[in-house]
Design a protein around this motif. Structure first.
Motif, short mmCIF file in Angstrom:
data_model
loop_
_atom_site.label_atom_id
_atom_site.label_comp_id
_atom_site.label_asym_id
_atom_site.label_seq_id
_atom_site.Cartn_x
_atom_site.Cartn_y
_atom_site.Cartn_z
N LEU A 41 0.66 -0.99 0.00
CA LEU A 41 0.14 0.04 -0.05
C LEU A 41 0.98 1.32 0.06
CD1 LEU A 41 -2.69 -1.09 2.42
CD2 LEU A 41 -2.84 -0.86 0.08
N VAL A 42 1.78 1.18 0.85
CA VAL A 42 2.69 2.39 1.02
C VAL A 42 3.39 2.70 -0.68
CG1 VAL A 42 5.03 3.16 1.67
CG2 VAL A 42 3.26 2.23 3.31
N LEU A 43 3.84 1.46 -1.06
CA LEU A 43 4.56 1.63 -2.59
C LEU A 43 3.49 1.95 -3.42
CD1 LEU A 43 6.90 -1.48 -2.53
CD2 LEU A 43 7.43 0.82 -2.00
N GLU A 44 2.34 1.46 -3.36
CA GLU A 44 1.30 1.71 -4.29
C GLU A 44 0.90 3.50 -4.14
OE1 GLU A 44 -1.43 1.64 -7.44
OE2 GLU A 44 0.37 0.75 -7.04
N LEU A 45 0.64 3.73 -2.79
CA LEU A 45 0.30 4.98 -2.53
C LEU A 45 1.69 6.17 -3.11
CD1 LEU A 45 -1.22 4.92 0.73
CD2 LEU A 45 -2.60 5.31 -1.32
N SER B 285 1.39 8.78 -5.79
CA SER B 285 1.62 10.05 -5.50
C SER B 285 2.93 10.63 -6.45
CB SER B 285 1.84 10.50 -4.05
OG SER B 285 3.01 9.65 -3.92
N LEU B 286 3.82 9.86 -6.86
CA LEU B 286 4.93 9.90 -7.48
C LEU B 286 4.84 10.07 -8.95
CD1 LEU B 286 8.01 8.80 -5.27
CD2 LEU B 286 6.91 11.00 -5.43
N GLN B 287 3.76 9.40 -9.33
CA GLN B 287 3.57 9.14 -10.86
C GLN B 287 3.41 10.47 -11.69
OE1 GLN B 287 -0.20 7.22 -12.10
NE2 GLN B 287 0.49 6.29 -13.96
N PRO B 288 2.89 11.47 -11.27
CA PRO B 288 3.24 12.94 -11.98
C PRO B 288 4.51 13.29 -12.07
CG PRO B 288 1.27 12.87 -10.49
CD PRO B 288 1.88 11.63 -10.06
N SER C 137 0.44 17.45 -17.99
CA SER C 137 -0.85 17.67 -17.44
C SER C 137 -0.42 17.94 -15.99
CB SER C 137 -1.89 16.54 -17.29
OG SER C 137 -1.29 15.17 -17.00
N ILE C 138 -1.18 18.86 -14.92
CA ILE C 138 -1.08 19.00 -13.71
C ILE C 138 -1.76 18.47 -12.77
CG2 ILE C 138 -1.21 21.16 -12.07
CD1 ILE C 138 -0.65 23.12 -14.35
N GLU C 139 -1.16 17.42 -12.28
CA GLU C 139 -2.10 16.27 -11.23
C GLU C 139 -0.97 16.05 -10.19
OE1 GLU C 139 -1.07 12.46 -13.76
OE2 GLU C 139 -3.01 13.49 -13.97
N GLY C 140 -1.68 15.52 -8.82
CA GLY C 140 -0.77 14.92 -7.94
C GLY C 140 -0.85 15.97 -6.79
N LYS D 171 2.02 19.72 -8.27
CA LYS D 171 1.40 20.38 -8.98
C LYS D 171 2.15 21.68 -9.30
CE LYS D 171 -3.28 18.95 -8.15
NZ LYS D 171 -4.85 19.07 -7.64
N ALA D 172 2.87 22.43 -8.03
CA ALA D 172 3.55 23.51 -8.27
C ALA D 172 4.63 23.42 -9.40
CB ALA D 172 3.95 24.19 -6.79
#
Length: 672
Positions: free
Chosen positions: A160-164, A168-171, A193-196, A201-202
Motif C-alpha cells: 500500500l505504501v509503495l502503491e500510494l 503520488s509520485l506518478q506525476p 498535465s498538472i496533477e498530484g 502540481k507547483a
C-alpha cells in the motif's frame, strides 16, 4: 513485534492469575469437607486435579496451625530441580506466612486461598504456578500464530505504501520522462498535465512555464538564426556577386583568378584572361538614362554567359568592364575563337525596353604563361590589349604582345610627365591660319605642341587622349588659355582687330568648375579684346555636358566671345540638337573635305551642311583643305572660312614686331 509481546506478556500474566485464582477457589471449596478428616487421601485426590496444569509447581494445604496436611508436586517443579531444595522449611515458613491473595514473584505466581469462611478458617491452600515456561510456550504459539498475519500485514502495508507512493509520485515520474524526452529530442513544445500533490502540481506548473518560455525563446532564436542565415547568405552574395548582373564581383573574381593561376602553374597549363569593355556604353547612359544602361549591362551579362563554356568564369570588373577566365585553353586559336564569338554576340543589336541599342565590345586577351602566372601583370596585360582594341577601331579583340607593354609604358610616362612639362615650359602653341573667300587671314586656331627632352616631339594625337583618360586635360586647357591670352594682343596688332583666335575645349573642361571659372576670369581680364576669342568644342563633347555647356557658353557670349561646333557631321545627334546649341560657327570635319572630288556622296553632304548653315544664319569653316579643287568647291558653295595646309601649316608665333606675320610665306600662297 516487541511491543506486542510485552503487551501479550502482561495480558497472559493477568489471564493466568485470574485462572489460578478461580482454580484455587474451586480447590479450596473442594478441600473444606475433608479438612477435619484424619485421612489425607481425600485431600490428595482433590490436589491431583492439578495434573491437568503442566505449569503448576506445587500445591500445599495448611491447617490452622500452619502445618502441611497435604501437598502436591507438579511436573513444572520436577523440571526445575534446582529450586526443589529450596522449598523446605525456609520455603515452607515463607509460604505459610504469605497473606491471602495473589503474589507474583519473578517467574512464579502464588495464590494463597483461605479454606472455609474468613470468620472461621479451616486452613489455607497455597498453589505455586511457574509462568515462565507457560509464557514462553504461549508466546511461541502467539508468535507462530501472529507472524504470518504480521508478515501479511507488513507486506500489505509495504504494497500500500509503495502503491500510494507510486500514485503520488506518478506525476513526478511523468515529469521526469518528459524532461528526458526533451533532452533527447530538443523539442520544447510539450506540456505536462498538472496533477498530484500540491508540491508536484507547483513543480509541474513551473516546468510547463519554463518549457513554454524556453520554446518561445527557442522559436525566437530559430527565427533569428534563420534571419541571420538569410542575411549571411545575402551578405556573402553581396560580398562575392555583383548586385546588378548577378555575376562574380571584382573581389571574388580576383580570388577565382588567383586559384586558377595556382592550379595552372601546378599542372603546367595555361590560363587565358579576356578583359572586355563595352563600346559606346556611356552614350547609352547619357541618351537613354541609367535605368536603360543598367538593363543593357544585365543583357550583356546574359549574352556573355551564354557564349561561354560551362567551365569558364565570368565576372563584372566594374562599370561596363567584364573579365572572363578561360581555365582550359589548349591553344591561342581556341581563345581567339571564344573572343570572336563574344565580339559577334555583343555586336548584335540589343533590345532593351523597346529600344534597339547598337553595342560593341573591345576585348584584350592575355595569357598567364607570358607573365609567369602573376595576377597583377596578367590583369595589366589584358587591360593594355583591350585599349589597343579600342584605339584600333573598337568592336574587336587583341592578343597582348610585349610591344603593347612598351606602348603602355610610354603612355604612363607621357601621363606622368604632363605636370612636369608645364613646369619646364615644354609645351608651346602653334597657330594655323583661317582665311576668307579672298584668301585673307581672318583668324587662327591655337594648337598645342610638346617637345620633351626624353620623349622627343610628342604628337597631340598621342598625348591629348592620354591626358583625357588620366583627367589631366584640364591642366593643359588652363595653360593654353593663359598662353592665348598672352598672345592675343600680338596677333591682333599684326593682323587687325577683327582677327579671331580659336582654342579647343574638351568635355571634361565643361564639367570642371575650376576650368570654367578660370576661363571666364581670363576673358574678363581681356576686356574689349574678348571678342577676338572663339572656343571650339566637338558636338560629342557638347552633348556630354549639354546643360552645363550651354550655361557656360551663354556667359562667354555675353562677354563677346564666339562659339564654334568642331568636327560637325561626325556625331549622331547633330540635327536634333543644332537648334538648341548656342553657337556661331560650324566647322565641317576634314573627312568630308578630303572626299571632295572623290565621293559625290561626301560632296552632297558638304553642300547640305553649307545650305543648312546658311538658313540657320551660321558661319561655316571647312578644315583640312589641302588642294585648290577642294578650296574652289567650298567657296563656290558658300563656305565662309577655310583652314588647311593649302593655306598654311601651324606655326609658332613670331615675337619680333619686324616680322611680317606668323607665316612668312603666306603672301606667296594662291589667291582666290
Amino acid at each position: 513485534m516487541w511491543v506486542s509481546l510485552r503487551v501479550y506478556e502482561g495480558l497472559y500474566e493477568e489471564f493466568v492469575s485470574q485462572e489460578l485464582q478461580a482454580l484455587s477457589e474451586n480447590l479450596a471449596n473442594d478441600l473444606l469437607p475433608h479438612m477435619a478428616a484424619d485421612d489425607e487421601f481425600p485431600l490428595i485426590s482433590v490436589l491431583l486435579r492439578l495434573d491437568e496444569y503442566d505449569n503448576v509447581e506445587f500445591a500445599r494445604v495448611y491447617n490452622t496451625q500452619s502445618e502441611i496436611v497435604s501437598a502436591y508436586i507438579g511436573s513444572a517443579l520436577v523440571k526445575h530441580k534446582q529450586h526443589a531444595g529450596n522449598e523446605n522449611s525456609a520455603g515452607d515458613i515463607l509460604l505459610h506466612e504469605l497473606d491471602y491473595g495473589l503474589h507474583i514473584e519473578d517467574s512464579h505466581i502464588r495464590v494463597v486461598k483461605i479454606i472455609g469462611e474468613p470468620a472461621l478458617p479451616q486452613g489455607k491452600l497455597v498453589i505455586s504456578y511457574l509462568i515462565e515456561q507457560s509464557l514462553a510456550d504461549s508466546q511461541r504459539k502467539f508468535v507462530v500464530a501472529i507472524v504470518p498475519f504480521v508478515i501479511f500485514i507488513l507486506l500489505t502495508a509495504v504494497f500500500l505504501v509503495l502503491e500510494l507512493q507510486r500514485r503520488s509520485l506518478q506525476p513526478l515520474f511523468k515529469l521526469i520522462e518528459k524532461m528526458r524526452r526533451v533532452e533527447e529530442t530538443k523539442d520544447y513544445a510539450i506540456e505536462v498535465s498538472i496533477e498530484g500533490k500540491s508540491e508536484i502540481k507547483a513543480l509541474t506548473h513551473g516546468f510547463n512555464s519554463m518549457m513554454s518560455d524556453i520554446n518561445k525563446q527557442t522559436e525566437l532564436n530559430r527565427q533569428k538564426n534563420k534571419l541571420l542565415t538569410r542575411q549571411q547568405e545575402q551578405m556573402e552574395k553581396l560580398a562575392n556577386f555583383d548586385p546588378l548582373t548577378g555575376l562574380l564581383n571584382r573581389q571574388f573574381l580576383m580570388k577565382c583568378l588567383n586559384i586558377e593561376l595556382a592550379r595552372a602553374k601546378r599542372e603546367e597549363k595555361d590560363v587565358a584572361l579576356l578583359f572586355l569593355d563595352l563600346d559606346g556604353f556611356k552614350m547609352v547612359n547619357d541618351s537613354f538614362g541609367h535605368d536603360v544602361g543598367d538593363k543593357l549591362l544585365c543583357k550583356i551579362a546574359d549574352v556573355i554567359s551564354d557564349s561561354l563554356r560551362l567551365d569558364d568564369i565570368v565576372g563584372r570588373h566594374g562599370g561596363d568592364e567584364f573579365v572572363i577566365i578561360l581555365g582550359e585553353c589548349s591553344s591561342v586559336e581556341q581563345v581567339e575563337e571564344v573572343a570572336a564569338r563574344l565580339v559577334e554576340a555583343i555586336g548584335s543589336d540589343q533590345l532593351v525596353d523597346q529600344w534597339k541599342l547598337e553595342t560593341g565590345a573591345s576585348i584584350g586577351i592575355a595569357l598567364a604563361k607570358d607573365c609567369d602566372f602573376s595576377l597583377t601583370t596578367l590583369m595589366s596585360n589584358a587591360d593594355i590589349a583591350m585599349y589597343h582594341s579600342k584605339r584600333n577601331g573598337r568592336g574587336q579583340f587583341t592578343l597582348f604582345t610585349r610591344m603593347m607593354q612598351d606602348d603602355n609604358h610610354r603612355m604612363i610616362r607621357i601621363s606622368t610627365s604632363i605636370h612636369t612639362a608645364i613646369e619646364n615650359n615644354e609645351f608651346f602653341l602653334v597657330y594655323q591660319p583661317k582665311v576668307d573667300q579672298s584668301s585673307k587671314v581672318v583668324g587662327f586656331e591655337a594648337l598645342i605642341r610638346w617637345y620633351n627632352p626624353h620623349l622627343g616631339m610628342v604628337s597631340p594625337a598621342e598625348f591629348i587622349p592620354i591626358a583625357e583618360q588620366s583627367n589631366k586635360i584640364s591642366v593643359i586647357t588652363l595653360w593654353v588659355m593663359a598662353q592665348v591670352c598672352k598672345d592675343v594682343k600680338h596677333i591682333l596688332r599684326q593682323y587687325g582687330e577683327t582677327t579671331t583666335i580659336s582654342l579647343n575645349l574638351s568635355a571634361n573642361d565643361l564639367k570642371d568648375e575650376t576650368v570654367t571659372a578660370f576661363v571666364l576670369e581670363k576673358i574678363r581680364e581681356l576686356g574689349g579684346l574678348a571678342g577676338a576669342i572663339e572656343f571650339e568644342i566637338t558636338e560629342s563633347a557638347y552633348l556630354k555636358s549639354f546643360q552645363a555647356g550651354n550655361a557656360f557658353f551663354d556667359d562667354l557670349r555675353a562677354l563677346g566671345c564666339k562659339i564654334a561646333l568642331d568636327d560637325f557631321g561626325t556625331g549622331y545627334s547633330s540635327l536634333s540638337y543644332l537648334t538648341e546649341f548656342s553657337i556661331d560657327t560650324l566647322k565641317i570635319d576634314r573627312q568630308f573635305v578630303s572626299q571632295i572630288g572623290v565621293s559625290q556622296r561626301s560632296e552632297l553632304i558638304t553642300v547640305t551642311i553649307l545650305e543648312m548653315a546658311r538658313h540657320l544664319k551660321l558661319k561655316v569653316c571647312a578644315e583640312g583643305v589641302e588642294t585648290l579643287d577642294q578650296a574652289t568647291f567650298l567657296i563656290d558653295h558658300g563656305c565662309h572660312l577655310l583652314q588647311g595646309y593649302y593655306y598654311g601649316r601651324p606655326e609658332p608665333i613670331c615675337e619680333n614686331d619686324e616680322e611680317d606675320g606668323l607665316i612668312p610665306a603666306l603672301e606667296s600662297q594662291h589667291s582666290m
